[in-house]
Scaffold this motif. Sequence first.
Motif, PDB file in Angstrom:
ATOM      1  N   LYS A   1       0.698  -1.157  -0.128  1.00  0.00           N
ATOM      2  CA  LYS A   1      -0.123  -0.292   0.107  1.00  0.00           C
ATOM      3  C   LYS A   1       0.561   1.441  -0.314  1.00  0.00           C
ATOM      4  O   LYS A   1       1.846   1.237   0.812  1.00  0.00           O
ATOM      5  N   SER A   2       1.084   2.081  -0.542  1.00  0.00           N
ATOM      6  CA  SER A   2       1.470   3.314  -0.945  1.00  0.00           C
ATOM      7  C   SER A   2       1.622   4.331   0.447  1.00  0.00           C
ATOM      8  O   SER A   2       0.455   4.075   1.211  1.00  0.00           O
ATOM      9  N   ASP A   3       2.183   4.725   0.877  1.00  0.00           N
ATOM     10  CA  ASP A   3       2.385   5.421   2.115  1.00  0.00           C
ATOM     11  C   ASP A   3       2.571   7.482   1.755  1.00  0.00           C
ATOM     12  O   ASP A   3       2.411   7.908   2.528  1.00  0.00           O
ATOM     13  N   CYS A   4       2.535   7.374   0.694  1.00  0.00           N
ATOM     14  CA  CYS A   4       2.021   8.324  -0.146  1.00  0.00           C
ATOM     15  C   CYS A   4       1.063   9.456   0.080  1.00  0.00           C
ATOM     16  O   CYS A   4      -0.642   8.785  -0.201  1.00  0.00           O
ATOM     17  N   THR A   5       0.491   9.963   0.978  1.00  0.00           N
ATOM     18  CA  THR A   5      -1.443   9.624   1.081  1.00  0.00           C
ATOM     19  C   THR A   5      -1.604  11.202   1.397  1.00  0.00           C
ATOM     20  O   THR A   5      -0.765  12.351   1.872  1.00  0.00           O
ATOM     21  N   LEU A   6      -2.732  11.693   1.098  1.00  0.00           N
ATOM     22  CA  LEU A   6      -3.281  12.849   1.160  1.00  0.00           C
ATOM     23  C   LEU A   6      -3.510  14.162   2.097  1.00  0.00           C
ATOM     24  O   LEU A   6      -2.210  12.724   3.033  1.00  0.00           O
ATOM     25  N   ARG A   7      -2.867  15.440   2.808  1.00  0.00           N
ATOM     26  CA  ARG A   7      -3.023  15.877   3.519  1.00  0.00           C
ATOM     27  C   ARG A   7      -4.018  15.224   4.724  1.00  0.00           C
ATOM     28  O   ARG A   7      -4.986  16.153   4.652  1.00  0.00           O
ATOM     29  N   GLU A   8      -4.484  14.222   4.985  1.00  0.00           N
ATOM     30  CA  GLU A   8      -5.802  13.543   5.778  1.00  0.00           C
ATOM     31  C   GLU A   8      -5.703  13.840   7.396  1.00  0.00           C
ATOM     32  O   GLU A   8      -4.796  14.319   7.875  1.00  0.00           O
TER      33      GLU A   8
END
Length: 501
Positions: A69-76
């Motif tokens: 799973k990508s650990d590039c996340t939006l600013r959640e």
Amino acid sequence: MGIEFLYPEFEVIRNQDRCIKCRVCERQCANEVHSYSAERGLMMSDETKCVNCQRCVSLCPTRALKIVKSDCTLRENANWQNDTIREIYKQAGSGGVLLSSMGNPKPLPVYWDKILINASQVTNPSIDPLREPMETRVFLGSKPDRVARDENGKLKYDLPPQVELSMPVMFSAMSYGSISYNAHASLARAATELGILYNTGEGGLHEDFYCYGKNTIVQVASGRFGVHEDYLNAGAAIEIKMGQGAKPGIGGHLPGTKIVGDVSRTRMIPEGSDAISPAPHHDIYSIEDLRQLVFSLKEATQYKKPIIVKVAAVHNIAAIASGIARSGADIIAIDGFRGGTGAAPTRIRDNVGIPIELALAAVDKRLRDEGIRNHVSLVVGGSIRSASDVIKAVALGADACYIATAALLALGCHLCRTCQSGKCNWGIATQQPELVKRLNPDIGSERLINLMTAWQHEIKELMGGMGINSIEALRGNRLMLRGVNLTEKELEILGIAHAGE
Ligand code: SF4
Ligand code: SF4
């Protein structure tokens, strides 16, 4: 902003030292994630297309692949989480209803995991299932109010029609069309070998599977696809589908891309046309209307088949079940909100319906209070994951359980949750011939038989531990259950005491 600006959900990690460029991953991926670059002499990945079905990972001969799973996340934040933001972007791009498959993934309570099973100690000794006979057979159908004898004192056996199961588990409805020919063949063969039943779903019965009729439930849904007299008479029982747990209150939708060849013939609809079954049955708006359909089906089959009415677990399920029990139905099947599906609108799947554990306990209690529990058998489904879930369901009042996702997992499903695409790389939820042949029905049925055999052993062990040697003696025996981490209200609805009481 469109979906193309979103970072892919999964990353394909290829160990170039291990990769021998055999291109197996390229050939195996129907989503076209992998390709070979002659210019660079390397395998490349288009991660935007990856659904994490794990097919390439499983078949890579050198274990060169990993999907994470990508650990590039939006600013959640706690309110606007990654998935929620992505869904907004998707809808802003497409203007459409979000579609998903399989069961509700939200972190709502799984009551099975908050219920614990009793075991005998000192008094009421446990039973060793390896040395003592243990009965896991159940008979589904309406039972008489009292035991009757003839003038010679002999028991009268003229019961309403029953179906016999070797264990309290059946394969739930999955239509030919939503799943492949080979998946259906696997389920039909395994059910026959095991002495249980599988279910056609709303797709009709392919002519090759009439030979498995004694182990088949034929379904009549609102679209009436594939329903005719021979079909009704082919099965051991007939199921009227009023609703399903993954999408209560709406009909079914199988995209035209899956209505090809035999699927279209079996459903009796033109090739390429979307199979849309209406939300309600257009002839059922009351229990009286339901009663008419129940008796029409009984008439059509000479009163020889039990009639099942399947409903989704919804808010007033106990009152609904009470009505169904009075409609002449022999069996009520209740599908909880975690039930799987080949395709459902995401919002419906994730927000509509109630947990099967609470629905089951409420229905069993209501039917007992009204003195009509014996008029119907209760079958429950909606994420039954193990033998212990089965035992807990029986102790809460079920006669048997339906499983579907667990059966698909046994066939190789990796829960990538994209059945609606028709590109199942494991040959299950697809009609593409080159994908269908990846599932060998000989191996598929063997794996299903193994799974059920294992569960049957575990069921016997759990029963033996409680000092119970017959599954019938466990039904509705809530004294065998205790709750943990549950509120007073939840315990009250489940009808069980808290652990320590
Ligand atoms: S299957 Fe494995 S070894 Fe073969 S090309 Fe793909 S990553 Fe390389
Ligand atoms: S059946 Fe196939 S497409 Fe559906 S979740 Fe399982 S692996 Fe994915």
